[in-house]
Design a protein around this motif. Structure first.
Motif, mmCIF file in Angstrom:
data_model
loop_
_atom_site.group_PDB
_atom_site.id
_atom_site.type_symbol
_atom_site.label_atom_id
_atom_site.label_comp_id
_atom_site.label_asym_id
_atom_site.label_seq_id
_atom_site.Cartn_x
_atom_site.Cartn_y
_atom_site.Cartn_z
ATOM 1 N N GLU A 52 3.578 -5.855 -10.360
ATOM 2 C CA GLU A 52 3.020 -4.524 -10.583
ATOM 3 C C GLU A 52 4.088 -3.486 -10.950
ATOM 4 O OE1 GLU A 52 0.029 -1.487 -8.199
ATOM 5 O OE2 GLU A 52 0.204 -3.564 -7.513
ATOM 6 N N PHE A 53 5.278 -3.626 -10.378
ATOM 7 C CA PHE A 53 6.379 -2.684 -10.605
ATOM 8 C C PHE A 53 7.643 -3.481 -10.934
ATOM 9 C CE2 PHE A 53 3.543 -0.989 -7.309
ATOM 10 C CZ PHE A 53 3.178 0.244 -7.854
ATOM 11 N N PRO A 54 7.798 -3.931 -12.183
ATOM 12 C CA PRO A 54 8.914 -4.827 -12.542
ATOM 13 C C PRO A 54 10.313 -4.292 -12.193
ATOM 14 C CG PRO A 54 7.358 -4.654 -14.339
ATOM 15 C CD PRO A 54 6.932 -3.651 -13.319
ATOM 16 N N GLY A 55 10.489 -2.995 -12.157
ATOM 17 C CA GLY A 55 11.807 -2.430 -11.867
ATOM 18 C C GLY A 55 12.096 -2.187 -10.400
ATOM 19 N N VAL A 56 11.171 -2.597 -9.517
ATOM 20 C CA VAL A 56 11.364 -2.359 -8.088
ATOM 21 C C VAL A 56 12.669 -3.012 -7.614
ATOM 22 C CG1 VAL A 56 9.993 -4.369 -7.371
ATOM 23 C CG2 VAL A 56 10.252 -2.441 -5.810
ATOM 24 N N ILE A 58 7.822 -12.996 0.755
ATOM 25 C CA ILE A 58 7.798 -13.693 -0.531
ATOM 26 C C ILE A 58 6.580 -13.244 -1.342
ATOM 27 C CG2 ILE A 58 7.527 -15.943 -1.654
ATOM 28 C CD1 ILE A 58 10.348 -15.582 -0.558
ATOM 29 N N GLY A 59 5.401 -13.235 -0.712
ATOM 30 C CA GLY A 59 4.188 -12.775 -1.391
ATOM 31 C C GLY A 59 4.291 -11.326 -1.815
ATOM 32 N N MET A 60 4.905 -10.516 -0.969
ATOM 33 C CA MET A 60 5.064 -9.110 -1.296
ATOM 34 C C MET A 60 6.000 -8.918 -2.492
ATOM 35 S SD MET A 60 6.370 -5.911 0.875
ATOM 36 C CE MET A 60 7.967 -6.111 0.161
ATOM 37 N N ILE A 61 7.106 -9.671 -2.523
ATOM 38 C CA ILE A 61 8.041 -9.581 -3.657
ATOM 39 C C ILE A 61 7.314 -9.957 -4.948
ATOM 40 C CG2 ILE A 61 10.092 -10.614 -4.730
ATOM 41 C CD1 ILE A 61 11.255 -10.856 -1.835
ATOM 42 N N ILE A 62 6.549 -11.043 -4.919
ATOM 43 C CA ILE A 62 5.806 -11.476 -6.106
ATOM 44 C C ILE A 62 4.871 -10.364 -6.579
ATOM 45 C CG2 ILE A 62 4.013 -13.066 -6.932
ATOM 46 C CD1 ILE A 62 5.332 -15.191 -5.036
ATOM 47 N N ASP A 63 4.096 -9.791 -5.663
ATOM 48 C CA ASP A 63 3.132 -8.755 -6.027
ATOM 49 C C ASP A 63 3.808 -7.478 -6.515
ATOM 50 O OD1 ASP A 63 1.162 -10.546 -5.330
ATOM 51 O OD2 ASP A 63 0.571 -9.500 -3.490
ATOM 52 N N LEU A 64 4.846 -7.044 -5.813
ATOM 53 C CA LEU A 64 5.549 -5.823 -6.232
ATOM 54 C C LEU A 64 6.208 -5.989 -7.592
ATOM 55 C CD1 LEU A 64 7.284 -4.278 -3.076
ATOM 56 C CD2 LEU A 64 5.425 -3.306 -4.424
ATOM 57 N N LYS A 65 6.860 -7.131 -7.813
ATOM 58 C CA LYS A 65 7.537 -7.369 -9.098
ATOM 59 C C LYS A 65 6.533 -7.445 -10.251
ATOM 60 C CE LYS A 65 11.990 -7.521 -8.464
ATOM 61 N NZ LYS A 65 12.925 -6.739 -9.276
ATOM 62 N N ARG A 72 0.832 -1.212 0.000
ATOM 63 C CA ARG A 72 0.000 0.000 0.000
ATOM 64 C C ARG A 72 0.866 1.260 0.000
ATOM 65 N NH1 ARG A 72 -1.756 3.821 3.036
ATOM 66 N NH2 ARG A 72 -0.888 3.085 4.993
ATOM 67 N N LYS A 73 1.877 1.278 0.865
ATOM 68 C CA LYS A 73 2.754 2.449 0.931
ATOM 69 C C LYS A 73 3.561 2.615 -0.349
ATOM 70 C CE LYS A 73 2.937 3.184 5.825
ATOM 71 N NZ LYS A 73 3.728 3.639 6.940
ATOM 72 N N TYR A 74 3.997 1.505 -0.940
ATOM 73 C CA TYR A 74 4.755 1.589 -2.190
ATOM 74 C C TYR A 74 3.880 2.148 -3.304
ATOM 75 C CZ TYR A 74 8.246 0.608 -5.709
ATOM 76 O OH TYR A 74 9.174 0.752 -6.705
ATOM 77 N N ARG A 75 2.631 1.714 -3.369
ATOM 78 C CA ARG A 75 1.707 2.220 -4.397
ATOM 79 C C ARG A 75 1.450 3.714 -4.232
ATOM 80 N NH1 ARG A 75 -2.293 -2.799 -3.716
ATOM 81 N NH2 ARG A 75 -1.431 -4.150 -5.326
ATOM 82 N N GLU A 76 1.331 4.162 -2.977
ATOM 83 C CA GLU A 76 1.072 5.580 -2.703
ATOM 84 C C GLU A 76 2.232 6.453 -3.145
ATOM 85 O OE1 GLU A 76 0.315 6.048 1.460
ATOM 86 O OE2 GLU A 76 -1.669 5.127 1.335
ATOM 87 N N LYS A 77 3.429 6.018 -2.847
ATOM 88 C CA LYS A 77 4.627 6.814 -3.145
ATOM 89 C C LYS A 77 5.792 5.843 -3.302
ATOM 90 C CE LYS A 77 7.026 10.925 -1.568
ATOM 91 N NZ LYS A 77 7.175 11.909 -0.494
ATOM 92 N N PRO A 78 6.060 5.388 -4.541
ATOM 93 C CA PRO A 78 7.110 4.386 -4.748
ATOM 94 C C PRO A 78 8.456 4.801 -4.146
ATOM 95 C CG PRO A 78 5.842 4.661 -6.737
ATOM 96 C CD PRO A 78 5.391 5.745 -5.785
ATOM 97 N N ALA A 79 9.080 3.836 -3.502
ATOM 98 C CA ALA A 79 10.393 4.055 -2.901
ATOM 99 C C ALA A 79 11.479 3.695 -3.923
ATOM 100 C CB ALA A 79 10.539 3.191 -1.652
ATOM 101 N N ASP A 80 12.670 4.203 -3.705
ATOM 102 C CA ASP A 80 13.809 3.863 -4.560
ATOM 103 C C ASP A 80 14.302 2.449 -4.261
ATOM 104 O OD1 ASP A 80 14.141 6.507 -5.885
ATOM 105 O OD2 ASP A 80 14.478 7.144 -3.810
ATOM 106 N N LEU A 81 14.003 1.968 -3.043
ATOM 107 C CA LEU A 81 14.441 0.649 -2.598
ATOM 108 C C LEU A 81 13.497 0.156 -1.511
ATOM 109 C CD1 LEU A 81 16.607 -1.668 -2.325
ATOM 110 C CD2 LEU A 81 17.772 -0.168 -0.693
#
Length: 131
Positions: free
Chosen positions: A70-74, A61-68, A39-48
């Protein structure tokens, strides 16, 4: 300076990492689990994003799957103490799913700061290990 999102269910770990990273000039945002982290990443993407792997609600693990997805370059640093198992299995899984670096807990300050610096310099999400 770069913005870093720390996701860990342990308040002490988040506080320790926040202080460590803010002292060297990074902006830090915190989340207690993967649901809040996404949720926080979607609101304001972090550099890391730095995430623990074993957490309630949504694990790392679930978070990495979802972030990657939605945001492949995370850019992600995954960390684990292993819980009831050895951390290597969790960390290997995180690397395979796209974590840029992995670190075992307890966190070594110098290893973490080196991993953060190197990961922020990377142009792509190629998986590597800081160990």
């Amino acid at each position: 300076m770069a913005r870093i999102l720390i996701i860990d269910d342990e308040d002490q770990i988040r506080s320790m990492l926040r202080l460590m990273l803010e002292r060297v000039g990074y902006e830090v945002i915190e989340a207690p689990d993967g649901i809040e982290g996404i949720r926080k990443y979607r609101e304001k993407p972090a550099d890391l994003s730095i995430t623990d792997l074993i957490m309630p609600n949504k694990d790392g693990i679930g978070m990495i799957i979802d972030l990657k997805k939605e945001f492949p370059g995370v850019k992600i640093i995954a960390m684990s103490g292993g819980g009831v198992n050895r951390p290597e299995g969790y960390l290997d899984g995180a690397k395979k799913l796209g974590a840029n670096r992995t670190l075992t807990k307890p966190i070594d300050r110098d290893k973490m700061l080196t991993a953060v610096k190197e990961t922020l310099k990377e142009d792509s999400g190629i998986a590597e290990s800081a160990e």
